[in-house]
Write a protein that holds these residues in place. Structure first.
Motif, mmCIF file in Angstrom:
data_model
loop_
_atom_site.group_PDB
_atom_site.id
_atom_site.type_symbol
_atom_site.label_atom_id
_atom_site.label_comp_id
_atom_site.label_asym_id
_atom_site.label_seq_id
_atom_site.Cartn_x
_atom_site.Cartn_y
_atom_site.Cartn_z
ATOM 1 N N ASP A 135 0.851 -1.185 0.000
ATOM 2 C CA ASP A 135 0.000 0.000 0.000
ATOM 3 C C ASP A 135 0.889 1.237 0.000
ATOM 4 O O ASP A 135 1.974 1.241 0.581
ATOM 5 C CB ASP A 135 -0.892 0.002 1.256
ATOM 6 C CG ASP A 135 -1.987 -1.041 1.155
ATOM 7 O OD1 ASP A 135 -2.430 -1.332 0.028
ATOM 8 O OD2 ASP A 135 -2.390 -1.580 2.201
ATOM 9 N N PHE A 183 2.520 2.944 -2.456
ATOM 10 C CA PHE A 183 3.386 3.245 -3.606
ATOM 11 C C PHE A 183 2.599 3.978 -4.696
ATOM 12 O O PHE A 183 3.100 4.885 -5.350
ATOM 13 C CB PHE A 183 3.972 1.966 -4.207
ATOM 14 C CG PHE A 183 5.253 1.501 -3.560
ATOM 15 C CD1 PHE A 183 5.693 2.063 -2.376
ATOM 16 C CD2 PHE A 183 6.011 0.497 -4.149
ATOM 17 C CE1 PHE A 183 6.872 1.629 -1.779
ATOM 18 C CE2 PHE A 183 7.196 0.064 -3.558
ATOM 19 C CZ PHE A 183 7.621 0.625 -2.374
ATOM 20 N N PHE A 237 9.863 10.577 -8.882
ATOM 21 C CA PHE A 237 10.915 10.070 -9.764
ATOM 22 C C PHE A 237 10.423 9.978 -11.188
ATOM 23 O O PHE A 237 9.275 9.637 -11.439
ATOM 24 C CB PHE A 237 11.403 8.723 -9.258
ATOM 25 C CG PHE A 237 11.922 8.835 -7.874
ATOM 26 C CD1 PHE A 237 13.220 9.263 -7.646
ATOM 27 C CD2 PHE A 237 11.081 8.615 -6.800
ATOM 28 C CE1 PHE A 237 13.678 9.440 -6.356
ATOM 29 C CE2 PHE A 237 11.543 8.785 -5.515
ATOM 30 C CZ PHE A 237 12.835 9.201 -5.287
ATOM 31 N N MET A 274 13.285 -1.038 -12.951
ATOM 32 C CA MET A 274 12.389 -2.187 -12.800
ATOM 33 C C MET A 274 12.641 -3.225 -13.887
ATOM 34 O O MET A 274 12.710 -4.427 -13.634
ATOM 35 C CB MET A 274 10.912 -1.736 -12.867
ATOM 36 C CG MET A 274 10.376 -1.123 -11.608
ATOM 37 S SD MET A 274 10.419 -2.244 -10.182
ATOM 38 C CE MET A 274 9.038 -3.335 -10.517
ATOM 39 N N LEU A 300 11.249 -5.271 -6.761
ATOM 40 C CA LEU A 300 10.520 -4.015 -6.582
ATOM 41 C C LEU A 300 11.020 -3.244 -5.360
ATOM 42 O O LEU A 300 11.262 -2.031 -5.430
ATOM 43 C CB LEU A 300 9.011 -4.305 -6.460
ATOM 44 C CG LEU A 300 8.112 -3.126 -6.086
ATOM 45 C CD1 LEU A 300 8.195 -1.994 -7.099
ATOM 46 C CD2 LEU A 300 6.655 -3.596 -5.968
ATOM 47 N N LYS A 326 13.910 -3.447 -3.956
ATOM 48 C CA LYS A 326 15.273 -2.979 -4.207
ATOM 49 C C LYS A 326 15.265 -1.686 -5.033
ATOM 50 O O LYS A 326 15.984 -0.732 -4.727
ATOM 51 C CB LYS A 326 16.053 -4.095 -4.921
ATOM 52 C CG LYS A 326 17.449 -3.725 -5.349
ATOM 53 C CD LYS A 326 18.399 -3.572 -4.171
ATOM 54 C CE LYS A 326 19.823 -3.389 -4.694
ATOM 55 N NZ LYS A 326 20.685 -2.786 -3.674
ATOM 56 N N VAL A 327 14.428 -1.680 -6.065
ATOM 57 C CA VAL A 327 14.301 -0.483 -6.896
ATOM 58 C C VAL A 327 13.787 0.682 -6.046
ATOM 59 O O VAL A 327 14.281 1.808 -6.137
ATOM 60 C CB VAL A 327 13.359 -0.749 -8.098
ATOM 61 C CG1 VAL A 327 12.966 0.549 -8.810
ATOM 62 C CG2 VAL A 327 14.029 -1.704 -9.083
ATOM 63 N N ALA A 328 12.791 0.391 -5.198
ATOM 64 C CA ALA A 328 12.203 1.440 -4.349
ATOM 65 C C ALA A 328 13.237 1.988 -3.364
ATOM 66 O O ALA A 328 13.272 3.189 -3.085
ATOM 67 C CB ALA A 328 10.987 0.893 -3.606
ATOM 68 N N LEU A 373 16.012 3.981 -5.569
ATOM 69 C CA LEU A 373 15.536 5.258 -6.111
ATOM 70 C C LEU A 373 15.011 6.168 -4.999
ATOM 71 O O LEU A 373 14.905 7.368 -5.187
ATOM 72 C CB LEU A 373 14.444 5.032 -7.162
ATOM 73 C CG LEU A 373 14.851 4.270 -8.418
ATOM 74 C CD1 LEU A 373 13.708 4.238 -9.420
ATOM 75 C CD2 LEU A 373 16.088 4.887 -9.067
ATOM 76 N N GLY A 374 14.644 5.567 -3.874
ATOM 77 C CA GLY A 374 14.256 6.382 -2.729
ATOM 78 C C GLY A 374 12.771 6.576 -2.528
ATOM 79 O O GLY A 374 12.360 7.501 -1.835
ATOM 80 N N PHE A 375 11.930 5.686 -3.106
ATOM 81 C CA PHE A 375 10.499 5.841 -2.810
ATOM 82 C C PHE A 375 9.958 4.756 -1.876
ATOM 83 O O PHE A 375 8.762 4.607 -1.705
ATOM 84 C CB PHE A 375 9.651 5.986 -4.083
ATOM 85 C CG PHE A 375 9.626 4.800 -5.021
ATOM 86 C CD1 PHE A 375 8.701 3.788 -4.839
ATOM 87 C CD2 PHE A 375 10.496 4.735 -6.110
ATOM 88 C CE1 PHE A 375 8.636 2.716 -5.721
ATOM 89 C CE2 PHE A 375 10.443 3.658 -6.998
ATOM 90 C CZ PHE A 375 9.520 2.646 -6.790
ATOM 91 N N ILE A 376 10.886 4.009 -1.241
ATOM 92 C CA ILE A 376 10.441 2.949 -0.318
ATOM 93 C C ILE A 376 9.642 3.531 0.844
ATOM 94 O O ILE A 376 8.748 2.879 1.390
ATOM 95 C CB ILE A 376 11.655 2.113 0.194
ATOM 96 C CG1 ILE A 376 11.190 0.833 0.922
ATOM 97 C CG2 ILE A 376 12.564 2.933 1.122
ATOM 98 C CD1 ILE A 376 10.729 -0.266 0.020
ATOM 99 N N SER A 415 7.381 5.661 0.825
ATOM 100 C CA SER A 415 5.956 5.893 0.553
ATOM 101 C C SER A 415 5.120 4.647 0.854
ATOM 102 O O SER A 415 3.892 4.699 0.844
ATOM 103 C CB SER A 415 5.747 6.355 -0.894
ATOM 104 O OG SER A 415 6.161 5.363 -1.809
ATOM 105 N N ALA A 416 5.769 3.517 1.125
ATOM 106 C CA ALA A 416 5.033 2.297 1.478
ATOM 107 C C ALA A 416 4.340 2.484 2.824
ATOM 108 O O ALA A 416 4.913 3.044 3.746
ATOM 109 C CB ALA A 416 5.980 1.104 1.533
#
Lengths: 217, 97
Positions: free
Chosen positions: A5, A7, A170, A179, B32, B34-36, B39-42, B44-45
Motif C-alpha cells: 500500500d 506506492f 521520480f 524495474m 521491486l 530494491k528499486v524502491a 531510487l528512494g520511494f520505499i 511511501s510504502a
C-alpha cells in the motif's frame, strides 16, 4: 513484485482493480465453459505450488532477490483462464493472511501478475509452440520464453502504474529502467523454475498439461 | 502415474517447499523493493491493514523459533490456498458428466 500500500495512489489502484476485475470476469466465464472436471484438481495443485514457490526468494544480484511469479507456469499447465484465477487466489491469500502485498494495492498486483503476467506469458508460449512446430520440445521452449518474458512485462506495468499514480517524484523512465533490468534477471530464474516444473509434469502426466493439447502425439 | 499418486506427490512437494525450504529463502529485498530503496520511494510504502495479523510476513506470532514459525506459516498458506482454490472451482464449475 508485490506492491505494498502507498506506492501507487488510490485512484490508479482502483482503476487497476476495475481492469483486473474485467479480466477475471472473462476468465471465470471461459473457465466455466472450458475447464473439464478431470483438469480441475490440477488448478488447485498449481495454486498451492505457486504459493509455495513464491515463498522461495532466490538471490539474483548483490542485495536483490526474486521469486517465482508463476503466471506462465500456470497458463501452460491449466490454460490462461484458470491460471488467472489461480494467481488471483494466491495473491488474495498472501495479501489477506500474510500482509504480503497491500490491501488497496491488491487490484494493482492482480492486474500485473494474474492478468498481464499470465496472458503475456501465455502469448509468448503460444507463439513459441507454433514456431517450433507443436512438438514436446516446443512446449518446453515456450514455457521458458513465456516465463522469462512475463516477469519484466509485469514489472513494466508497475512502471506504467507508477507513472500514472506514483507517490514519489521520480521520472517514469528512471523507474522503468530500474524495474525492467532488475526483472530481466528475475525472469531467468522464472524460466528455469517454470521449465523444470513443466518438464517434470510432462514426464509423469503429459495428458494433464493444457499446453500439450495441440501437440502431436 | 496414477491420479491419486500424482496429486499426493504434488501436494507433498508444495508442503515441503513452503514448510521446510522457505526458511532458506533469500532475505534480500525483492526486485521491486530494491528499486524502491535505490531510487528512494520505499518510504511511501504504508503498512498493510493486516500487518499486525497472526501470520503477517510469513511468521506465526508467538513462535520464537524462526524455522518453525515460517514453516508453519507456509503450511497454513498451502492449505488455505488449496482450500480456497478448490471451493472457487467448485463454485464456478458446472456439472459435466
Amino acid at each position: 513484485m508485490h506492491i505494498p500500500d502507498g506506492f501507487i495512489n488510490i485512484p490508479t489502484a482502483t482503476a487497476s482493480a476495475a481492469l483486473a476485475a474485467t479480466g477475471l470476469g472473462y476468465s471465470v466465464r471461459a473457465a466455466r465453459e472450458k475447464l473439464d472436471e478431470r483438469a480441475a484438481p490440477l488448478v488447485g495443485l498449481v495454486a498451492v505450488f505457486i504459493f509455495a514457490g513464491q515463498m522461495i526468494n532466490f538471490p539474483v544480484a548483490a542485495g536483490t532477490s526474486g521469486h517465482l511469479l508463476g503466471g506462465a507456469l500456470a497458463a501452460v499447465l491449466v490454460g490462461p483462464h484458470a491460471a488467472s484465477l489461480a494467481l488471483t487466489v494466491v495473491l488474495a491469500i498472501q495479501a489477506l493472511l500474510f500482509a504480503d502485498g497491500g490491501l488497496t494495492a491488491l487490484g494493482l498486483n492482480v492486474f500485473n501478475m494474474s492478468v498481464v503476467g499470465v496472458w503475456g506469458g501465455y502469448g509468448a508460449f503460444v507463439l513459441m509452440r507454433k514456431i517450433f512446430r507443436y512438438t514436446r520440445t516446443s512446449v518446453l521452449i515456450g514455457s521458458a520464453v513465456g516465463a522469462f518474458i512475463s516477469v519484466p512485462l509485469a514489472a513494466t506495468f508497475f512502471s506504467i502504474q507508477y507513472a500514472i499514480g506514483g507517490q514519489g517524484t521520480f521520472a517514469a523512465s528512471t523507474v522503468f529502467a530500474a524495474m525492467f533490468t532488475t526483472h530481466l534477471l528475475i525472469g531467468i530464474g522464472e524460466a528455469i523454475i517454470t521449465t523444470l516444473t513443466v518438464g517434470a509434469i510432462l514426464k509423469t502426466r503429459p495428458d494433464l498439461v493444457f499446453g500439450m493439447l495441440k501437440v502431436r502425439k | 502415474m496414477k491420479n491419486r499418486r500424482f496429486y499426493l506427490v504434488g501436494i507433498a512437494i508444495a508442503l515441503v517447499i513452503a514448510g521446510f525450504f522457505s526458511f532458506y529463502a533469500s532475505s534480500s529485498p525483492d526486485g521491486l523493493e530494491k528499486v524502491a530503496i535505490d531510487l528512494g520511494f520505499i518510504d511511501s510504502a504504508q503498512e498493510s491493514a493486516v500487518a499486525g495479523s497472526a501470520l503477517a510476513d510469513y511468521g506465526v506470532s508467538g513462535i520464537e523459533n524462526e524455522r518453525l514459525s515460517v514453516g508453519i506459516a507456509g503450511v497454513i498458506g498451502v492449505i488455505a490456498t488449496g482450500l480456497v482454490m478448490y471451493l472457487f472451482i467448485r463454485l464456478i464449475g458446472k456439472k459435466k458428466n
